[in-house]
Design an enzyme around this catalytic site. Structure first.
Site, mmCIF file in Angstrom:
data_model
loop_
_atom_site.group_PDB
_atom_site.id
_atom_site.type_symbol
_atom_site.label_atom_id
_atom_site.label_comp_id
_atom_site.label_asym_id
_atom_site.label_seq_id
_atom_site.Cartn_x
_atom_site.Cartn_y
_atom_site.Cartn_z
ATOM 1 N N ASP A 18 -16.530 27.523 18.882
ATOM 2 C CA ASP A 18 -17.009 28.872 18.634
ATOM 3 C C ASP A 18 -16.012 29.515 17.672
ATOM 4 O OD1 ASP A 18 -18.431 31.361 19.040
ATOM 5 O OD2 ASP A 18 -16.801 31.957 20.376
ATOM 6 N N ASP A 20 -15.619 33.472 16.769
ATOM 7 C CA ASP A 20 -15.049 34.786 17.066
ATOM 8 C C ASP A 20 -14.296 34.769 18.389
ATOM 9 O OD1 ASP A 20 -16.404 35.414 14.801
ATOM 10 O OD2 ASP A 20 -17.908 36.668 15.769
ATOM 11 N N ASP A 192 -14.837 31.260 24.006
ATOM 12 C CA ASP A 192 -14.294 32.346 24.825
ATOM 13 C C ASP A 192 -15.353 32.992 25.709
ATOM 14 O OD1 ASP A 192 -15.003 35.396 23.461
ATOM 15 O OD2 ASP A 192 -15.498 33.584 22.337
#
Length: 277
Positions: A18, A20, A192
């Site tokens: 991922d 961001d 996250d």
């Protein structure tokens, strides 16, 4: 350590990241918000409407329904944006804005995976006008991202062609595994957000990075490794290490994420100007 160099007689492997708050310390699109605002892609009224939704997203508190409402609003917001203008804005400001916010730990992981012979794939809900240039700087081999329909006039129509979010990310990972010959049981994934649990489940080595509360609970329950990335470093300083030449991106995407970028920073700036006045 991630183990020895891959035995190339075995099926290929990859590491899926991922973007961001996993590879970079902020939202990739929010980082460009000032540039997009100055480029006239969004007006102040739209900024104010989007400010709260962007705050919730950055705080890690947006649930699935909120994300869907945000997606619908943002896809309408970017209707009429000129794609070439978006690309030019990103190209002009990429180095200055992204260099300082890449996590040193993530850069090291990318280097280690490449050294071990694994492909590196960025899988992001943001759009390729933002994600693909970042992926190239990181030395990523492929990029999977959201894309929107572009009309004959070169502008976004506001229709979403492909939304790289939640289960769709996992589907993209599995499709890549089938087309590229990746052994998912030996692949790695990093995120996250709890919305990426399907992607994490798809590989044999899932990792939670700076996880939100829901993902932390899931990671603890499943005994997934939890990593703490907290050292942003200028990307330029990492480029010699990240020397693996990138391959052409797998999936082209649009700037639905770019629309989300405009809220927080511009809203803050307008409030600050009002306070000073």
């Amino acid at each position: 350590m991630l183990g020895l160099v891959e035995n190339h007689s075995l099926p290929r492997t990859a590491a899926f990241f991922d973007l961001d708050k996993t590879v970079i310390a902020k939202s990739s699109t929010l980082t460009f918000s000032k540039s997009f605002y100055q480029g006239g892609l969004i007006n102040r009224r739209a900024v104010l409407r989007t400010a709260y939704a962007q705050f919730v997203f950055m705080a890690g508190g947006a649930d699935h329904d909120q994300m869907e409402r945000m997606r619908a609003y943002l896809s309408a917001l970017c209707r009429g944006w000129n794609v070439q203008q978006v690309k030019e804005i990103v190209a002009e400001t990429l180095h200055d804005l992204i260099d300082p916010i890449i996590y040193d730990e993530a850069a090291s992981l990318i280097e280690e995976h490449h050294t071990a012979g694994r492909d590196v794939v960025i899988v992001s809900t943001s759009g390729a006008e933002v994600v693909e240039p970042i992926g190239e700087l990181l030395g990523a081999d492929r990029v999977v991202a959201t894309r929107m329909v572009v009309g004959e006039d070169g502008c976004f129509t506001g229709e979403v062609e492909y939304y790289a979010y939640g289960p769709t990310k996992a589907e993209a990972v599995k499709e890549l595994a089938a087309s590229e010959g990746y052994d998912l049981a030996r692949c790695y994934a990093y995120s996250d957000s709890a919305t990426d649990v399907p992607m994490l489940e798809a590989v044999g080595h899932p990792h939670a990075v700076n996880p939100d509360r829901a993902l932390r609970r899931e990671a603890l329950a499943r005994s997934w490794p939890i990593l703490d990335f907290h050292r942003p470093v200028r990307l330029k300083q990492r480029l010699p290490a990240l020397s693996v030449p990138p391959r052409p991106a797998l999936v082209a995407a649009a700037a639905i994420g770019a629309a989300a970028a405009t809220a927080g920073l511009v809203w803050y700036a307008s409030k600050r100007r009002a306070t000073v006045a």
